[in-house]
Motif scaffolding. Sequence first.
Motif, PDB file in Angstrom:
ATOM      1  N   SER A  80       0.826  -1.212   0.000  1.00 11.59           N
ATOM      2  CA  SER A  80       0.000   0.000   0.000  1.00 11.59           C
ATOM      3  C   SER A  80       0.853   1.253   0.000  1.00 11.59           C
ATOM      4  CB  SER A  80      -0.934  -0.011   1.216  1.00 11.59           C
ATOM      5  OG  SER A  80      -1.784  -1.130   1.211  1.00 11.59           O
ATOM      6  N   VAL A  81       1.884   1.287   0.837  1.00 10.34           N
ATOM      7  CA  VAL A  81       2.750   2.472   0.895  1.00 10.34           C
ATOM      8  C   VAL A  81       3.475   2.672  -0.428  1.00 10.34           C
ATOM      9  CG1 VAL A  81       4.812   3.430   1.992  1.00 10.34           C
ATOM     10  CG2 VAL A  81       3.029   2.392   3.398  1.00 10.34           C
ATOM     11  N   ALA A  82       3.998   1.591  -1.020  1.00 16.65           N
ATOM     12  CA  ALA A  82       4.719   1.715  -2.285  1.00 16.65           C
ATOM     13  C   ALA A  82       3.809   2.215  -3.399  1.00 16.65           C
ATOM     14  CB  ALA A  82       5.335   0.367  -2.657  1.00 16.65           C
ATOM     15  N   SER A  83       2.614   1.638  -3.525  1.00 18.75           N
ATOM     16  CA  SER A  83       1.716   2.056  -4.597  1.00 18.75           C
ATOM     17  C   SER A  83       1.170   3.457  -4.367  1.00 18.75           C
ATOM     18  CB  SER A  83       0.557   1.065  -4.720  1.00 18.75           C
ATOM     19  OG  SER A  83      -0.205   1.018  -3.527  1.00 18.75           O
ATOM     20  N   GLN A  84       0.871   3.796  -3.117  1.00 20.19           N
ATOM     21  CA  GLN A  84       0.374   5.141  -2.831  1.00 20.19           C
ATOM     22  C   GLN A  84       1.418   6.195  -3.156  1.00 20.19           C
ATOM     23  OE1 GLN A  84      -2.535   6.330  -1.941  1.00 20.19           O
ATOM     24  NE2 GLN A  84      -3.717   4.617  -1.152  1.00 20.19           N
ATOM     25  N   LEU A  85       2.653   5.956  -2.774  1.00 20.93           N
ATOM     26  CA  LEU A  85       3.700   6.930  -3.059  1.00 20.93           C
ATOM     27  C   LEU A  85       3.938   7.055  -4.561  1.00 20.93           C
ATOM     28  CD1 LEU A  85       6.330   6.223  -0.262  1.00 20.93           C
ATOM     29  CD2 LEU A  85       4.712   8.118  -0.415  1.00 20.93           C
ATOM     30  N   LEU A  86       3.942   5.939  -5.266  1.00 20.86           N
ATOM     31  CA  LEU A  86       4.205   5.973  -6.702  1.00 20.86           C
ATOM     32  C   LEU A  86       3.108   6.714  -7.460  1.00 20.86           C
ATOM     33  CD1 LEU A  86       5.802   5.099  -9.210  1.00 20.86           C
ATOM     34  CD2 LEU A  86       4.522   2.929  -9.151  1.00 20.86           C
ATOM     35  N   PHE A  87       1.865   6.317  -7.230  1.00 22.82           N
ATOM     36  CA  PHE A  87       0.772   6.874  -8.023  1.00 22.82           C
ATOM     37  C   PHE A  87       0.323   8.245  -7.525  1.00 22.82           C
ATOM     38  CE2 PHE A  87       0.355   2.295  -8.814  1.00 22.82           C
ATOM     39  CZ  PHE A  87       0.350   2.298 -10.206  1.00 22.82           C
ATOM     40  N   SER A  88       0.350   8.475  -6.221  1.00 27.07           N
ATOM     41  CA  SER A  88      -0.092   9.780  -5.719  1.00 27.07           C
ATOM     42  C   SER A  88       0.896  10.887  -6.078  1.00 27.07           C
ATOM     43  CB  SER A  88      -0.288   9.719  -4.205  1.00 27.07           C
ATOM     44  OG  SER A  88       0.925   9.436  -3.534  1.00 27.07           O
ATOM     45  N   THR A  89       2.199  10.592  -6.049  1.00 29.46           N
ATOM     46  CA  THR A  89       3.176  11.613  -6.422  1.00 29.46           C
ATOM     47  C   THR A  89       3.131  11.914  -7.919  1.00 29.46           C
ATOM     48  OG1 THR A  89       4.851   9.869  -6.557  1.00 29.46           O
ATOM     49  CG2 THR A  89       4.751  11.147  -4.527  1.00 29.46           C
ATOM     50  N   THR A  90       3.074  10.887  -8.750  1.00 28.72           N
ATOM     51  CA  THR A  90       3.036  11.131 -10.200  1.00 28.72           C
ATOM     52  C   THR A  90       1.719  11.779 -10.622  1.00 28.72           C
ATOM     53  OG1 THR A  90       2.301   8.828 -10.472  1.00 28.72           O
ATOM     54  CG2 THR A  90       4.642   9.279 -10.752  1.00 28.72           C
ATOM     55  N   ALA A  91       0.585  11.294 -10.075  1.00 28.42           N
ATOM     56  CA  ALA A  91      -0.702  11.901 -10.428  1.00 28.42           C
ATOM     57  C   ALA A  91      -0.812  13.315  -9.878  1.00 28.42           C
ATOM     58  CB  ALA A  91      -1.842  11.032  -9.896  1.00 28.42           C
ATOM     59  N   GLY A  92      -0.340  13.535  -8.654  1.00 25.19           N
ATOM     60  CA  GLY A  92      -0.361  14.889  -8.107  1.00 25.19           C
ATOM     61  C   GLY A  92       0.518  15.844  -8.885  1.00 25.19           C
ATOM     62  N   GLY A 146      -5.153   6.501  -3.303  1.00 22.76           N
ATOM     63  CA  GLY A 146      -6.266   7.224  -2.707  1.00 22.76           C
ATOM     64  C   GLY A 146      -6.391   8.624  -3.254  1.00 22.76           C
ATOM     65  N   ALA A 147      -7.619   9.079  -3.451  1.00 25.45           N
ATOM     66  CA  ALA A 147      -7.842  10.413  -4.008  1.00 25.45           C
ATOM     67  C   ALA A 147      -7.307  11.506  -3.089  1.00 25.45           C
ATOM     68  CB  ALA A 147      -9.331  10.615  -4.270  1.00 25.45           C
ATOM     69  N   THR A 179       2.749   8.660   3.620  1.00 24.60           N
ATOM     70  CA  THR A 179       3.290   7.393   4.119  1.00 24.60           C
ATOM     71  C   THR A 179       2.659   7.005   5.446  1.00 24.60           C
ATOM     72  OG1 THR A 179       5.400   7.847   3.010  1.00 24.60           O
ATOM     73  CG2 THR A 179       5.405   6.184   4.749  1.00 24.60           C
ATOM     74  N   ILE A 180       2.578   7.945   6.385  1.00 24.17           N
ATOM     75  CA  ILE A 180       2.031   7.635   7.709  1.00 24.17           C
ATOM     76  C   ILE A 180       0.542   7.323   7.620  1.00 24.17           C
ATOM     77  CG2 ILE A 180       1.613   8.562  10.013  1.00 24.17           C
ATOM     78  CD1 ILE A 180       4.160  10.179   9.723  1.00 24.17           C
ATOM     79  N   ASN A 181      -0.209   8.124   6.863  1.00 20.65           N
ATOM     80  CA  ASN A 181      -1.647   7.872   6.737  1.00 20.65           C
ATOM     81  C   ASN A 181      -1.924   6.526   6.086  1.00 20.65           C
ATOM     82  OD1 ASN A 181      -2.363  10.288   7.925  1.00 20.65           O
ATOM     83  ND2 ASN A 181      -2.538  11.386   6.002  1.00 20.65           N
ATOM     84  N   THR A 182      -1.137   6.189   5.069  1.00 23.96           N
ATOM     85  CA  THR A 182      -1.318   4.896   4.400  1.00 23.96           C
ATOM     86  C   THR A 182      -0.978   3.753   5.337  1.00 23.96           C
ATOM     87  OG1 THR A 182      -0.758   5.929   2.282  1.00 23.96           O
ATOM     88  CG2 THR A 182      -0.659   3.532   2.397  1.00 23.96           C
ATOM     89  N   PHE A 183       0.094   3.898   6.083  1.00 23.74           N
ATOM     90  CA  PHE A 183       0.482   2.850   7.036  1.00 23.74           C
ATOM     91  C   PHE A 183      -0.626   2.614   8.056  1.00 23.74           C
ATOM     92  CE2 PHE A 183       2.281   1.235  10.921  1.00 23.74           C
ATOM     93  CZ  PHE A 183       3.228   0.296  10.505  1.00 23.74           C
ATOM     94  N   ILE A 184      -1.150   3.688   8.621  1.00 20.70           N
ATOM     95  CA  ILE A 184      -2.167   3.546   9.663  1.00 20.70           C
ATOM     96  C   ILE A 184      -3.443   2.931   9.096  1.00 20.70           C
ATOM     97  CG2 ILE A 184      -3.647   4.827  11.247  1.00 20.70           C
ATOM     98  CD1 ILE A 184      -1.364   6.786  11.633  1.00 20.70           C
ATOM     99  N   SER A 185      -3.900   3.425   7.938  1.00 22.42           N
ATOM    100  CA  SER A 185      -5.148   2.913   7.362  1.00 22.42           C
ATOM    101  C   SER A 185      -5.020   1.456   6.937  1.00 22.42           C
ATOM    102  CB  SER A 185      -5.577   3.776   6.175  1.00 22.42           C
ATOM    103  OG  SER A 185      -4.585   3.758   5.161  1.00 22.42           O
TER     104      SER A 185
END
Length: 294
Positions: free
Chosen positions: A99-111, A167-168, A216-222
Motif C-alpha cells: 500500500s505504501v509503495a503504490s500510494q507513493l508511486l501513483f499519488s506523487t506522479t498523479a499529483g 487514494g484520491a 506514508t504515515i496515513n497509508t500505514f495507519i489505514s
Amino acid sequence: MTTTAVRPKSRRLSPRWRDYGRPRELLLRYLLLLLVLGLTVGPLIWQFLASLKGTGEDVFGANASLLPHHPTLHAYREVFSQVPVATYIRNSLIVVLLSVASQLLFSTTAGYMLSKPAWKGRRAVWILLVASMMFPFESIMVSLFLSIRDLGLVDSVVGVWLPGFVGAINVLLMRGAFLAVPREIEDSGMLDGASEWQRFRHLYLPSAWGAILVVTINTFISAWDDFLWPLIVLRSEDHMTLTLGLSRLQSSSFGYDQRVVMAGSVISVIPVLVLFVITQRWFYKGVSAGAVKL
C-alpha cells in the motif's frame, strides 16, 4: 513635603506567557486539552491496564479497579499461544508495504500531473477525484468484492491491497504540495536542460518531502488498522491480517477472556504508536506545508 503612596506592583505575565493569553484563558485551554486527552488516550490506557490484570480480578463491573492489584503478562502469553500472531503480522506488513509503495508511486506522479496547467481535462480529473471522496466505502463495497472475485483474488493478500492501491486524498495532497513549489525553480531547471523526469525527481520531490511523509504515515495507519475489507475478502487463517486475526480471540472457541482480548488490542496498536512517536515532528510539518492547498 508631600508623600505619594507607593502602589503595589501588579503581577504581570512574562512576555513568553503573555502571548498565550490571560491566566483564565490559559486555564480553560488546559482543561480542554486534558478533556481531549482523556477521551482519546484514556481508552488505550484502560485497555493496557486491564490486560495486566490477573484471572481473579474483574475488568468490568462495580468491583473492578483501574489499576491491577497483581500485574502479570499472562494475557499476552495467551495471545501468542492461541493464535499465530507472527503469521498475522507478516500478512499485515505485506499489505502495508504494498500500500505504501503504490500510494507513493501513483499519488506523487498523479499529483505532479494535476499541478501542471498545460493539458486539457485537468480540471475534470480534479473534480472526479473530489467527487469520489464523497462516497463512503460501504456504498461501493459490494461492487469491489465482485470485481475481486472475478479476478480470482479472494482469500489473498493482493485482494486486500488492490482496492486501496491509490487514494484520491493522497493525490490531492501531493498536488497541493507541488503547487507550492515556486515556478522559478522549474524554469531554472528547464534552462539547465533538465528533462521532465529530472525536474520531477530532483526539484519537486525534495520540495514535497513533508507531504510524502504524511501520505506514508496515513497509508500505514489505514492499511494496518483496516478490518472491514479483510473480513470480507479473507477466508483462511494463513492469509489473515493482524486486526482480523486478533478478533478471533473474542470467539467462544478460545474461551473468551476479556484480558486476552485487551492484550490483543494493545499488540495491534503498538506499531502505529511507535511509528507516530518517531515521525510526529515531520508529520506535523508536512501537514502544514502540503495539506492546505488543494
